[in-house]
Scaffold this motif. Structure first.
Motif, PDB file in Angstrom:
ATOM      1  N   GLY A  43      82.025  59.043 -33.944  1.00  0.00           N
ATOM      2  CA  GLY A  43      81.734  57.662 -34.321  1.00  0.00           C
ATOM      3  C   GLY A  43      80.480  57.117 -33.664  1.00  0.00           C
ATOM      4  O   GLY A  43      79.608  56.548 -34.327  1.00  0.00           O
ATOM      5  N   LYS A  88      81.414  51.066 -38.725  1.00  0.00           N
ATOM      6  CA  LYS A  88      82.698  51.691 -38.432  1.00  0.00           C
ATOM      7  C   LYS A  88      82.718  53.082 -39.055  1.00  0.00           C
ATOM      8  O   LYS A  88      82.069  53.331 -40.075  1.00  0.00           O
ATOM      9  N   SER A  89      83.458  53.978 -38.440  1.00  0.00           N
ATOM     10  CA  SER A  89      83.617  55.316 -39.008  1.00  0.00           C
ATOM     11  C   SER A  89      85.019  55.812 -38.700  1.00  0.00           C
ATOM     12  O   SER A  89      85.668  55.337 -37.765  1.00  0.00           O
ATOM     13  N   PHE A  90      85.482  56.766 -39.497  1.00  0.00           N
ATOM     14  CA  PHE A  90      86.815  57.309 -39.260  1.00  0.00           C
ATOM     15  C   PHE A  90      86.956  58.683 -39.898  1.00  0.00           C
ATOM     16  O   PHE A  90      86.223  59.041 -40.826  1.00  0.00           O
ATOM     17  N   ASP A  91      87.902  59.426 -39.371  1.00  0.00           N
ATOM     18  CA  ASP A  91      88.242  60.746 -39.893  1.00  0.00           C
ATOM     19  C   ASP A  91      89.045  60.550 -41.180  1.00  0.00           C
ATOM     20  O   ASP A  91      90.141  59.992 -41.153  1.00  0.00           O
ATOM     21  N   PRO A  96      91.846  55.295 -41.678  1.00  0.00           N
ATOM     22  CA  PRO A  96      91.114  54.346 -40.830  1.00  0.00           C
ATOM     23  C   PRO A  96      91.933  53.909 -39.619  1.00  0.00           C
ATOM     24  O   PRO A  96      92.958  53.250 -39.757  1.00  0.00           O
ATOM     25  N   PHE A  98      90.286  52.450 -36.856  1.00  0.00           N
ATOM     26  CA  PHE A  98      89.425  51.590 -36.046  1.00  0.00           C
ATOM     27  C   PHE A  98      89.947  50.148 -36.039  1.00  0.00           C
ATOM     28  O   PHE A  98      90.795  49.762 -36.848  1.00  0.00           O
TER      29      PHE A  98
END
Length: 228
Positions: A43, A88-91, A96, A98
């Motif tokens: 991230g 924002k970032s996520f796998d 999500p 975050f």
């Protein structure tokens, strides 16, 4: 080059075609270099990469020197009330995870900076396999398009031992999600207000919160929100 968040998104996704591209993370110390295969730093590094891409693309921006405060980037150097951009970032395989914002800080900030509700969130979903990072999708959303109700409160939050800490996102891209995102900022504000009323720690101080936010928003933007 001064861009709005929508123009930046179009440049990143439509022109630069970031979706589907791959990358990797490496670290070297003296004569030993390793490939990073854990997701802990992805991230932060994606945000650093975006900052470098802004510069390469000659996009005007200012970075917040305090990584713990809002926003991550300011796209409009002339108007501090506009061009607020959170990254924002996520796998993608995990969903999500975050935080949208700290619950108390966000609610308090709207009393003086209600224009913050119009900020944009640039979200990158990635997959990582054997050290290779693939950009699965990219979205540009408002906070009410990410937030949603929950079974406990009118707005989804992170709660531990009866204490609310953060606003949490919906799975906005899933048709199977039980709770759908809010359809407007007014609906989101109503849910925030009802959550504050329901939450014991803000119940007694909530009497004029919504009216104060509406008034502050009008003072900053000239727009009177019609919130039920």
């Amino acid at each position: 080059m001064k861009l709005t968040a929508k123009q930046l998104y179009s440049k990143l996704v439509d022109e630069y075609k970031i979706i589907g591209e791959q990358g990797s993370i490496s670290f070297s110390l003296k004569d030993l270099a390793i490939s990073i295969k854990t997701k802990d730093t992805v991230g932060n590094l994606l945000q650093e990469w975006l900052k470098a891409w802004f510069r390469m693309s000659n996009i005007d921006f200012e970075e917040n020197t305090n990584s713990q405060t809002f926003p991550d980037f300011q796209l409009d150097k002339d108007n501090p009330k506009k061009g607020l951009l959170e990254i924002k970032s996520f796998d993608f395989d995990s969903g999500p995870g975050f935080d949208l914002a700290n619950f108390d800080s966000y609610c308090n900030s709207l009393l003086e900076s209600a224009f913050r509700i119009d900020s944009d969130y640039l979200i990158l979903a990635y997959q990582m396999e054997d050290g290779i990072i693939s950009i699965k999708n990219v979205w540009l959303k408002k906070i009410w398009e990410l937030s949603c109700p929950s079974g406990t409160y009118p707005v989804k939050v992170q709660e531990k031992k009866g204490v609310i800490y953060n606003l949490r996102p919906s799975t906005w891209y899933s048709e199977r999600a039980k709770f759908k995102p809010f359809s407007s900022k007014e609906e989101f504000l109503t849910a925030l207000n009802e959550t504050r009323y329901q939450y014991p720690q803000t119940h007694h101080s909530n009497a004029h919160w919504l009216k104060s936010v509406i008034k502050n928003y009008q003072e900053h933007t000239g727009i009177l929100l019609e919130v039920k």
